[in-house]
Design a protein around this motif. Structure first.
Motif, PDB file in Angstrom:
ATOM      1  N   ARG A  27      31.564  41.149  20.521  1.00  0.00           N
ATOM      2  CA  ARG A  27      30.786  40.056  21.482  1.00  0.00           C
ATOM      3  C   ARG A  27      31.791  39.277  21.984  1.00  0.00           C
ATOM      4  NH1 ARG A  27      29.620  34.730  19.939  1.00  0.00           N
ATOM      5  NH2 ARG A  27      28.137  33.809  20.694  1.00  0.00           N
ATOM      6  N   ALA A  28      32.667  39.141  20.636  1.00  0.00           N
ATOM      7  CA  ALA A  28      34.113  37.846  20.671  1.00  0.00           C
ATOM      8  C   ALA A  28      35.216  38.151  21.836  1.00  0.00           C
ATOM      9  CB  ALA A  28      34.867  37.305  19.716  1.00  0.00           C
ATOM     10  N   ARG A  29      34.672  40.043  22.676  1.00  0.00           N
ATOM     11  CA  ARG A  29      36.015  40.569  22.954  1.00  0.00           C
ATOM     12  C   ARG A  29      35.729  39.952  24.623  1.00  0.00           C
ATOM     13  NH1 ARG A  29      40.624  43.282  21.346  1.00  0.00           N
ATOM     14  NH2 ARG A  29      40.262  43.223  19.033  1.00  0.00           N
ATOM     15  N   THR A  30      34.055  40.484  25.246  1.00  0.00           N
ATOM     16  CA  THR A  30      32.808  40.386  25.994  1.00  0.00           C
ATOM     17  C   THR A  30      33.564  38.511  26.616  1.00  0.00           C
ATOM     18  OG1 THR A  30      31.884  42.179  25.284  1.00  0.00           O
ATOM     19  CG2 THR A  30      31.212  40.927  27.279  1.00  0.00           C
ATOM     20  N   ILE A  31      32.909  37.697  25.884  1.00  0.00           N
ATOM     21  CA  ILE A  31      32.414  36.576  25.792  1.00  0.00           C
ATOM     22  C   ILE A  31      34.944  36.089  26.693  1.00  0.00           C
ATOM     23  CG2 ILE A  31      32.717  34.555  24.736  1.00  0.00           C
ATOM     24  CD1 ILE A  31      30.726  35.318  22.990  1.00  0.00           C
ATOM     25  N   LEU A  32      35.390  36.642  25.843  1.00  0.00           N
ATOM     26  CA  LEU A  32      36.718  35.799  26.675  1.00  0.00           C
ATOM     27  C   LEU A  32      37.160  37.134  27.482  1.00  0.00           C
ATOM     28  CD1 LEU A  32      38.268  36.317  22.886  1.00  0.00           C
ATOM     29  CD2 LEU A  32      38.244  34.468  24.475  1.00  0.00           C
ATOM     30  N   LYS A  33      36.645  38.544  27.672  1.00  0.00           N
ATOM     31  CA  LYS A  33      37.060  38.670  28.531  1.00  0.00           C
ATOM     32  C   LYS A  33      36.955  38.155  30.272  1.00  0.00           C
ATOM     33  CE  LYS A  33      37.407  43.126  30.721  1.00  0.00           C
ATOM     34  NZ  LYS A  33      36.460  44.943  30.406  1.00  0.00           N
ATOM     35  N   VAL A  34      35.157  38.079  29.879  1.00  0.00           N
ATOM     36  CA  VAL A  34      34.460  36.507  30.910  1.00  0.00           C
ATOM     37  C   VAL A  34      34.859  35.315  31.419  1.00  0.00           C
ATOM     38  CG1 VAL A  34      32.461  35.773  31.621  1.00  0.00           C
ATOM     39  CG2 VAL A  34      31.618  38.209  30.722  1.00  0.00           C
ATOM     40  N   ALA A  35      35.155  34.848  29.991  1.00  0.00           N
ATOM     41  CA  ALA A  35      35.734  33.562  30.597  1.00  0.00           C
ATOM     42  C   ALA A  35      37.121  33.589  31.046  1.00  0.00           C
ATOM     43  CB  ALA A  35      36.041  32.926  29.266  1.00  0.00           C
ATOM     44  N   ALA A  36      38.050  34.941  30.702  1.00  0.00           N
ATOM     45  CA  ALA A  36      39.269  34.494  31.186  1.00  0.00           C
ATOM     46  C   ALA A  36      39.158  34.999  32.870  1.00  0.00           C
ATOM     47  CB  ALA A  36      40.146  36.419  30.955  1.00  0.00           C
ATOM     48  N   GLU A  37      38.346  35.736  32.854  1.00  0.00           N
ATOM     49  CA  GLU A  37      38.076  36.448  34.551  1.00  0.00           C
ATOM     50  C   GLU A  37      37.409  35.493  35.489  1.00  0.00           C
ATOM     51  OE1 GLU A  37      38.170  38.048  38.390  1.00  0.00           O
ATOM     52  OE2 GLU A  37      38.854  38.528  36.719  1.00  0.00           O
ATOM     53  N   ILE A  38      36.730  34.099  34.897  1.00  0.00           N
ATOM     54  CA  ILE A  38      36.216  32.808  35.411  1.00  0.00           C
ATOM     55  C   ILE A  38      37.499  31.413  35.798  1.00  0.00           C
ATOM     56  CG2 ILE A  38      34.809  30.227  35.248  1.00  0.00           C
ATOM     57  CD1 ILE A  38      32.857  32.432  33.380  1.00  0.00           C
ATOM     58  N   VAL A  39      38.997  31.759  34.263  1.00  0.00           N
ATOM     59  CA  VAL A  39      39.771  31.339  34.398  1.00  0.00           C
ATOM     60  C   VAL A  39      40.836  31.153  35.541  1.00  0.00           C
ATOM     61  CG1 VAL A  39      41.416  30.759  33.754  1.00  0.00           C
ATOM     62  CG2 VAL A  39      39.647  30.226  32.145  1.00  0.00           C
ATOM     63  N   LYS A  40      40.844  32.714  35.775  1.00  0.00           N
ATOM     64  CA  LYS A  40      41.613  33.482  37.074  1.00  0.00           C
ATOM     65  C   LYS A  40      40.984  32.978  38.288  1.00  0.00           C
ATOM     66  CE  LYS A  40      42.784  37.326  39.131  1.00  0.00           C
ATOM     67  NZ  LYS A  40      42.186  39.235  39.253  1.00  0.00           N
ATOM     68  N   ARG A  41      39.681  33.074  38.677  1.00  0.00           N
ATOM     69  CA  ARG A  41      39.078  32.309  40.115  1.00  0.00           C
ATOM     70  C   ARG A  41      39.082  31.110  39.708  1.00  0.00           C
ATOM     71  NH1 ARG A  41      36.324  36.857  42.996  1.00  0.00           N
ATOM     72  NH2 ARG A  41      36.502  38.949  41.479  1.00  0.00           N
ATOM     73  N   GLN A  42      38.619  30.065  39.044  1.00  0.00           N
ATOM     74  CA  GLN A  42      38.448  28.958  38.628  1.00  0.00           C
ATOM     75  C   GLN A  42      39.771  28.433  38.578  1.00  0.00           C
ATOM     76  OE1 GLN A  42      36.557  28.361  40.906  1.00  0.00           O
ATOM     77  NE2 GLN A  42      34.640  28.749  40.574  1.00  0.00           N
ATOM     78  N   GLU A  43      41.236  28.748  39.198  1.00  0.00           N
ATOM     79  CA  GLU A  43      42.353  27.915  38.455  1.00  0.00           C
ATOM     80  C   GLU A  43      42.433  26.418  38.854  1.00  0.00           C
ATOM     81  OE1 GLU A  43      47.124  29.055  37.334  1.00  0.00           O
ATOM     82  OE2 GLU A  43      45.832  30.103  38.613  1.00  0.00           O
ATOM     83  N   GLY A  44      42.066  26.453  40.819  1.00  0.00           N
ATOM     84  CA  GLY A  44      42.418  25.497  41.491  1.00  0.00           C
ATOM     85  C   GLY A  44      42.144  24.326  40.469  1.00  0.00           C
ATOM     86  N   PHE A  45      40.417  24.507  40.177  1.00  0.00           N
ATOM     87  CA  PHE A  45      39.709  23.887  39.321  1.00  0.00           C
ATOM     88  C   PHE A  45      40.772  23.193  39.043  1.00  0.00           C
ATOM     89  CE2 PHE A  45      37.023  22.838  35.702  1.00  0.00           C
ATOM     90  CZ  PHE A  45      36.618  21.796  35.936  1.00  0.00           C
ATOM     91  N   PHE A  46      40.786  24.139  37.226  1.00  0.00           N
ATOM     92  CA  PHE A  46      41.790  23.877  36.224  1.00  0.00           C
ATOM     93  C   PHE A  46      42.887  22.503  36.550  1.00  0.00           C
ATOM     94  CE2 PHE A  46      38.905  27.460  34.833  1.00  0.00           C
ATOM     95  CZ  PHE A  46      38.306  26.787  34.054  1.00  0.00           C
ATOM     96  N   ARG A  47      43.182  22.821  37.618  1.00  0.00           N
ATOM     97  CA  ARG A  47      44.716  22.870  37.297  1.00  0.00           C
ATOM     98  C   ARG A  47      44.146  20.954  38.322  1.00  0.00           C
ATOM     99  NH1 ARG A  47      48.697  25.935  35.504  1.00  0.00           N
ATOM    100  NH2 ARG A  47      48.559  27.939  35.070  1.00  0.00           N
TER     101      ARG A  47
END
Length: 481
Positions: free
Chosen positions: A333-353
């Motif tokens: 469960r932990a690995r799956t959540i982190l994998k999904v979160a990493a993909e979200i960060v990758k695609r929305q990096e402009g928002f975070f920066r």
């Protein structure tokens, strides 16, 4: 044609929801706090499971290996992700002796975001009860006043009617009215009101501003909301200067005086995922503060197994198997959540920066295809889970938004980015040049957003912003322009 019985062999495929698969689906959809409650129940049911101390990284401070060095870099082995639409969970689980959030994160302690909740001050009821004894005339009046205090909502207004309360207490209405006057004399001024107009009138009396003109203004709050300045000035019989002073005084009053005390606010959101800048990329980790570490006590298992008989041995074996499976499921469960979160960060990096203007359209299917998971798995991961980053705490669903066409024909823009642009344009408009929806369409097109007028109106209304006519009246009431 003769009829008769016969036997046929047919092959078919079907998905069988085993108890373990159902449990894994439930675990993936739980937030960290809900998971903590589930683990507490499991500890009571399985004697072989116990809580262990939170594990710390062996790496020296400042040398913690970030989980994600580059935005969107994979957060772990792809085979470790928990895709609940595959049948892998139907097999027996064989795992190690412990599980904790640190096994899938960076090892650093999470910030105390959950400590930013409401203060430990008294609630509104406690604050009023502490005053009513000195304000009441006798014990009977104090009793009725305390009953009224217990019927106030979090904003300080009386729920129900005073007549119903008097009838329930078995006292005359006149006596309840006297007790109500006692409550309304307490601090903060305005509590015990039954309507907004009464709440404002109490505060005006306290400020010695409740003259006939102010009374008429408070009695016609509907006209104030509509911005009917000319009619209000005629009713109050005042000039422009006096009317502006009255409006300024009215705006200074608190329409919800009870909310300044404890018990009136919502509980702080506790994030499930923590995101921090790390070099040129990001460090993503689960919030260890809400994830207890589980261990299997095999020593206790061996002690119970000795001399217990076949029935006890079979029961212990079953408990050990369930414990091992739970540890494995929690780790996946932990690995799956982190994998999904990493993909979200990758695609929305402009928002975070750079902020909401860089938020891009995103769908569950796009993320699922990128990380080779089923769309329903990504949906479960993003439900009721929050990510804390330098820009604030956001629900994972926030990053999945619809898109609008861009004027240059290249890609699209997030609906949230369009809303942010509309909000900025209206906030910067001149009081004497209120922007109509047609004007907003042209200005947004200059910013790269190709939108129809009805779409702009829909987004504007979703932001709670009035039309150009309403905004013009509001600014006129405020004395601007």
């Amino acid at each position: 044609m003769a009829l008769g019985p016969r036997l046929d062999l047919r092959q078919s495929q079907s998905l069988v929801m085993t108890p373990q698969l159902q449990q894994a689906i439930r675990l993936l959809a739980l937030s960290n706090l809900e998971l903590e409650m589930f683990i507490g129940e499991t500890l009571e049911a399985n004697p072989l499971l116990e809580l262990g101390e939170v594990r710390r990284d062996d790496a020296p401070e400042g040398e913690v290996e970030p989980l994600v060095r580059e935005a969107g870099a994979d957060s772990g082995d792809g085979e470790a992700a928990l895709d609940l639409d595959e049948s892998a969970l139907d097999r027996d689980r064989d795992t190690g002796d412990e599980w904790s959030a640190a096994s899938s994160g960076s090892g650093e302690e999470g910030p105390g975001i959950d400590e930013r909740g409401a203060t430990d001050g008294p609630t509104l009821a406690e604050h009023l009860h502490a005053q009513v004894g000195a304000a009441a005339g006798d014990g009977r009046e104090e009793f009725v006043a305390r009953a009224i205090i217990d019927q106030l909502d979090e904003a300080g207004y009386l729920t129900g009617t005073l007549a119903e309360l008097a009838d329930a207490l078995g006292v005359p209405l006149a006596e309840a009215e006297r007790a109500m006057a006692v409550v309304q004399s307490l601090d903060p001024t305005g509590v015990g009101a039954r309507t907004l107009a009464e709440c404002l009138a109490l505060q005006a009396r306290e400020a010695d501003r409740y003259d006939p003109c102010m009374a008429r203004l408070i009695d016609n709050l509907d006209l104030v909301a509509r911005g009917d300045v000319a009619r209000l000035k005629r009713m109050c019989e005042v000039d422009d200067e006096d009317f502006a002073d009255m409006l300024a005084e009215l705006r200074a009053y608190d329409p919800r005086p009870g909310l300044r005390f404890g018990g009136g606010g919502e509980a702080a959101v506790v994030p499930d995922i923590l995101l921090r800048p790390a070099g040129g990329g990001w460090d993503i980790a689960l919030n260890e503060a809400t994830l207890p570490r589980l261990i299997v006590n095999r020593t206790y298992y061996l002690q119970l197994r000795q001399g217990g008989g076949k029935a006890a041995e079979a029961w212990l074996k079953e408990q050990l198997g369930e414990a091992n499976w739970l540890l494995k499921a929690l780790d996946q469960r932990a690995r799956t959540i982190l994998k999904v979160a990493a993909e979200i960060v990758k695609r929305q990096e402009g928002f975070f920066r750079r902020g909401v203007a860089e938020l891009r359209p995103l769908t569950l299917r796009a993320v699922a295809e990128a990380i080779d998971l089923h769309e329903s798995t990504v949906s479960r991961v993003t439900s009721n889970k929050y990510l804390a980053c330098p820009r604030g705490t956001f629900e994972l669903k926030y990053f999945f938004t619809s898109g609008v066409a861009s004027s240059d024909g290249e890609g699209g823009a997030s609906a949230e980015a369009v809303k942010a642009a509309i909000r900025a344009l209206i906030a910067a408009e001149h009081p004497k040049a209120i922007l109509s929806d047609d004007t907003l369409v042209d200005l947004l097109k200059d910013k790269g957003f190709d939108l129809a007028r009805r779409t702009v109106a829909k987004y504007r209304e979703a932001l709670g912003i009035g039309s150009s006519v309403q905004r013009r009246r509001q600014k006129k009431l405020a004395g601007v322009g």
